[in-house]
Design a protein around this motif. Structure first.
Motif, PDB file in Angstrom:
ATOM      1  N   ARG A  23       2.510  13.176   8.196  1.00 23.63           N
ATOM      2  CA  ARG A  23       2.583  14.601   8.525  1.00 23.63           C
ATOM      3  C   ARG A  23       1.304  15.324   8.126  1.00 23.63           C
ATOM      4  NH1 ARG A  23       5.896  18.222   5.732  1.00 23.63           N
ATOM      5  NH2 ARG A  23       7.153  16.487   4.980  1.00 23.63           N
ATOM      6  N   LEU A  24       0.749  14.957   6.966  1.00 25.85           N
ATOM      7  CA  LEU A  24      -0.508  15.561   6.528  1.00 25.85           C
ATOM      8  C   LEU A  24      -1.638  15.242   7.500  1.00 25.85           C
ATOM      9  CD1 LEU A  24      -0.080  14.812   2.745  1.00 25.85           C
ATOM     10  CD2 LEU A  24      -0.496  17.092   3.674  1.00 25.85           C
ATOM     11  N   HIS A  25      -1.706  13.992   7.953  1.00 29.78           N
ATOM     12  CA  HIS A  25      -2.754  13.613   8.903  1.00 29.78           C
ATOM     13  C   HIS A  25      -2.610  14.387  10.217  1.00 29.78           C
ATOM     14  CE1 HIS A  25      -3.345   9.690   6.534  1.00 29.78           C
ATOM     15  NE2 HIS A  25      -4.428  10.405   6.396  1.00 29.78           N
ATOM     16  N   ARG A  26      -1.373  14.573  10.660  1.00 31.60           N
ATOM     17  CA  ARG A  26      -1.153  15.305  11.907  1.00 31.60           C
ATOM     18  C   ARG A  26      -1.565  16.766  11.801  1.00 31.60           C
ATOM     19  NH1 ARG A  26       3.927  15.700  12.713  1.00 31.60           N
ATOM     20  NH2 ARG A  26       4.892  14.216  11.267  1.00 31.60           N
ATOM     21  N   HIS A  27      -1.628  17.287  10.557  1.00 34.41           N
ATOM     22  CA  HIS A  27      -2.057  18.670  10.341  1.00 34.41           C
ATOM     23  C   HIS A  27      -3.523  18.739   9.904  1.00 34.41           C
ATOM     24  CE1 HIS A  27       2.284  19.510  10.424  1.00 34.41           C
ATOM     25  NE2 HIS A  27       1.946  20.756  10.667  1.00 34.41           N
ATOM     26  N   GLY A  28      -4.232  17.638  10.078  1.00 32.49           N
ATOM     27  CA  GLY A  28      -5.658  17.651   9.776  1.00 32.49           C
ATOM     28  C   GLY A  28      -6.008  17.488   8.323  1.00 32.49           C
ATOM     29  N   ARG A  29      -5.042  17.149   7.485  1.00 34.50           N
ATOM     30  CA  ARG A  29      -5.317  16.925   6.062  1.00 34.50           C
ATOM     31  C   ARG A  29      -5.734  15.468   5.862  1.00 34.50           C
ATOM     32  NH1 ARG A  29      -5.029  21.590   6.767  1.00 34.50           N
ATOM     33  NH2 ARG A  29      -3.470  23.042   5.960  1.00 34.50           N
ATOM     34  N   ARG A  30      -6.454  15.213   4.766  1.00 37.24           N
ATOM     35  CA  ARG A  30      -6.910  13.862   4.463  1.00 37.24           C
ATOM     36  C   ARG A  30      -6.554  13.506   3.022  1.00 37.24           C
ATOM     37  NH1 ARG A  30      -6.590  13.744   8.933  1.00 37.24           N
ATOM     38  NH2 ARG A  30      -8.128  13.346  10.587  1.00 37.24           N
ATOM     39  N   PRO A  31      -5.277  13.237   2.763  1.00 36.49           N
ATOM     40  CA  PRO A  31      -4.874  12.894   1.397  1.00 36.49           C
ATOM     41  C   PRO A  31      -5.414  11.526   0.984  1.00 36.49           C
ATOM     42  CG  PRO A  31      -3.073  12.472   2.900  1.00 36.49           C
ATOM     43  CD  PRO A  31      -4.151  13.143   3.711  1.00 36.49           C
ATOM     44  N   GLU A  32      -5.581  11.342  -0.312  1.00 35.34           N
ATOM     45  CA  GLU A  32      -5.887  10.023  -0.856  1.00 35.34           C
ATOM     46  C   GLU A  32      -4.540   9.341  -1.123  1.00 35.34           C
ATOM     47  OE1 GLU A  32      -7.788   8.061  -4.902  1.00 35.34           O
ATOM     48  OE2 GLU A  32      -8.575   9.993  -4.203  1.00 35.34           O
ATOM     49  N   VAL A  33      -4.299   8.214  -0.479  1.00 38.03           N
ATOM     50  CA  VAL A  33      -2.983   7.565  -0.551  1.00 38.03           C
ATOM     51  C   VAL A  33      -3.139   6.127  -1.026  1.00 38.03           C
ATOM     52  CG1 VAL A  33      -0.864   7.022   0.700  1.00 38.03           C
ATOM     53  CG2 VAL A  33      -2.241   9.003   1.392  1.00 38.03           C
ATOM     54  N   HIS A  34      -2.286   5.738  -1.988  1.00 40.46           N
ATOM     55  CA  HIS A  34      -2.309   4.374  -2.527  1.00 40.46           C
ATOM     56  C   HIS A  34      -0.889   3.815  -2.545  1.00 40.46           C
ATOM     57  CE1 HIS A  34      -6.467   4.842  -3.832  1.00 40.46           C
ATOM     58  NE2 HIS A  34      -6.128   6.031  -4.332  1.00 40.46           N
ATOM     59  N   TYR A  35      -0.763   2.579  -2.068  1.00 36.55           N
ATOM     60  CA  TYR A  35       0.516   1.867  -2.120  1.00 36.55           C
ATOM     61  C   TYR A  35       0.351   0.663  -3.041  1.00 36.55           C
ATOM     62  CZ  TYR A  35       1.501   4.694   1.996  1.00 36.55           C
ATOM     63  OH  TYR A  35       1.674   5.755   2.862  1.00 36.55           O
ATOM     64  N   TYR A  36       1.305   0.499  -3.963  1.00 36.58           N
ATOM     65  CA  TYR A  36       1.243  -0.595  -4.921  1.00 36.58           C
ATOM     66  C   TYR A  36       2.233  -1.676  -4.493  1.00 36.58           C
ATOM     67  CZ  TYR A  36      -1.188   3.079  -7.438  1.00 36.58           C
ATOM     68  OH  TYR A  36      -2.064   4.085  -7.778  1.00 36.58           O
ATOM     69  N   ASP A  37       1.682  -2.758  -4.000  1.00 33.71           N
ATOM     70  CA  ASP A  37       2.477  -3.820  -3.396  1.00 33.71           C
ATOM     71  C   ASP A  37       3.458  -4.432  -4.391  1.00 33.71           C
ATOM     72  OD1 ASP A  37       3.159  -5.506  -1.198  1.00 33.71           O
ATOM     73  OD2 ASP A  37       2.028  -7.126  -2.150  1.00 33.71           O
ATOM     74  N   GLY A  38       4.744  -4.441  -3.992  1.00 29.80           N
ATOM     75  CA  GLY A  38       5.785  -5.070  -4.799  1.00 29.80           C
ATOM     76  C   GLY A  38       6.224  -4.289  -6.021  1.00 29.80           C
ATOM     77  N   GLN A  39       5.722  -3.069  -6.203  1.00 31.76           N
ATOM     78  CA  GLN A  39       6.058  -2.286  -7.395  1.00 31.76           C
ATOM     79  C   GLN A  39       7.256  -1.381  -7.153  1.00 31.76           C
ATOM     80  OE1 GLN A  39       4.507  -2.790 -10.426  1.00 31.76           O
ATOM     81  NE2 GLN A  39       3.613  -4.485  -9.245  1.00 31.76           N
TER      82      GLN A  39
END
Length: 207
Positions: free
Chosen positions: A165-181
């Motif tokens: 949703r942020l990307h669709r509104h032109g925002r550029r958040p810093e996003v991190h996914y922690y695999d298996g956590q």
């Protein structure tokens, strides 16, 4: 403590009703206006630098995103200069009463009572119904989102929806996914998370 150890003036804001360092308080009709006041008081503190950040985990992440989105929507001054949220929901959640909380599968488990609201804003809970999307896209500042891919409390899809949703509104958040956590990362992943969190705030809060 981690933030303070790295040179930040860190204030742990107890937004819940009651509770202490060991047990969570209730999240029932918690006035988000107090958060606005706390941010203003922190900015006015003589030892504070010119920028203030906001960080929350789980319900604290919901609290941070929701407070900022409402401040932005209503043009309330004193918005945080950067926000970090770990394991956030993308919608407003139901009220939490620590005395009644049970793991799913426990004989005493019960779903949220939709008649109980977690948050209030300007004296009202009318607009803060459970399942209402958190409109964090209204916040234009730097935003850090992170989530474990095996989270059993809030699905990682919640952060994926927020990021989309942020990307669709032109925002550029810093996003991190922690695999298996899970909801709270294990030791190695937690160290990785803190390194990224500190780097984010150093980039966006220091002069």
């Amino acid at each position: 403590m981690i933030l303070a150890a790295h040179g930040f003036l860190a204030f742990p804001f107890g937004y819940s009703n009651g509770g202490n360092a060991w047990n969570a308080g209730n999240i029932v009709n918690v006035p988000l206006d107090r958060t606005v006041d706390a941010l203003a008081a922190l900015r006015a503190f003589p030892a504070t630098a010119e920028k203030v950040g906001l960080y929350g985990v789980s319900r604290g992440a919901e609290h941070a995103l929701l407070a900022a989105s409402l401040m932005a929507r209503d043009g309330v001054g004193g918005l945080p200069d950067a926000i970090a949220a770990h394991s956030p929901p993308d919608v407003i959640c139901g009220a939490f009463d620590g005395r009644k909380w049970r793991d799913a599968g426990d004989p005493g488990w019960q779903s949220w009572d939709p008649g109980q609201r977690a948050w209030s804003w300007r004296g009202s809970t009318d607009e803060l119904l459970p399942s209402t999307p958190i409109e964090i896209e209204r916040f234009e500042g730097p935003l850090f989102l992170s989530h474990g891919t095996a989270d059993q409390v809030w699905s990682v899809d919640m952060t994926r929806r927020l990021a989309d949703r942020l990307h669709r509104h032109g925002r550029r958040p810093e996003v991190h996914y922690y695999d298996g956590q899970d909801h709270i990362p294990g030791s190695a992943a937690e160290n990785e998370h803190h390194e990224r969190l500190i780097a984010f705030f150093e980039r966006n809060l220091t002069s």
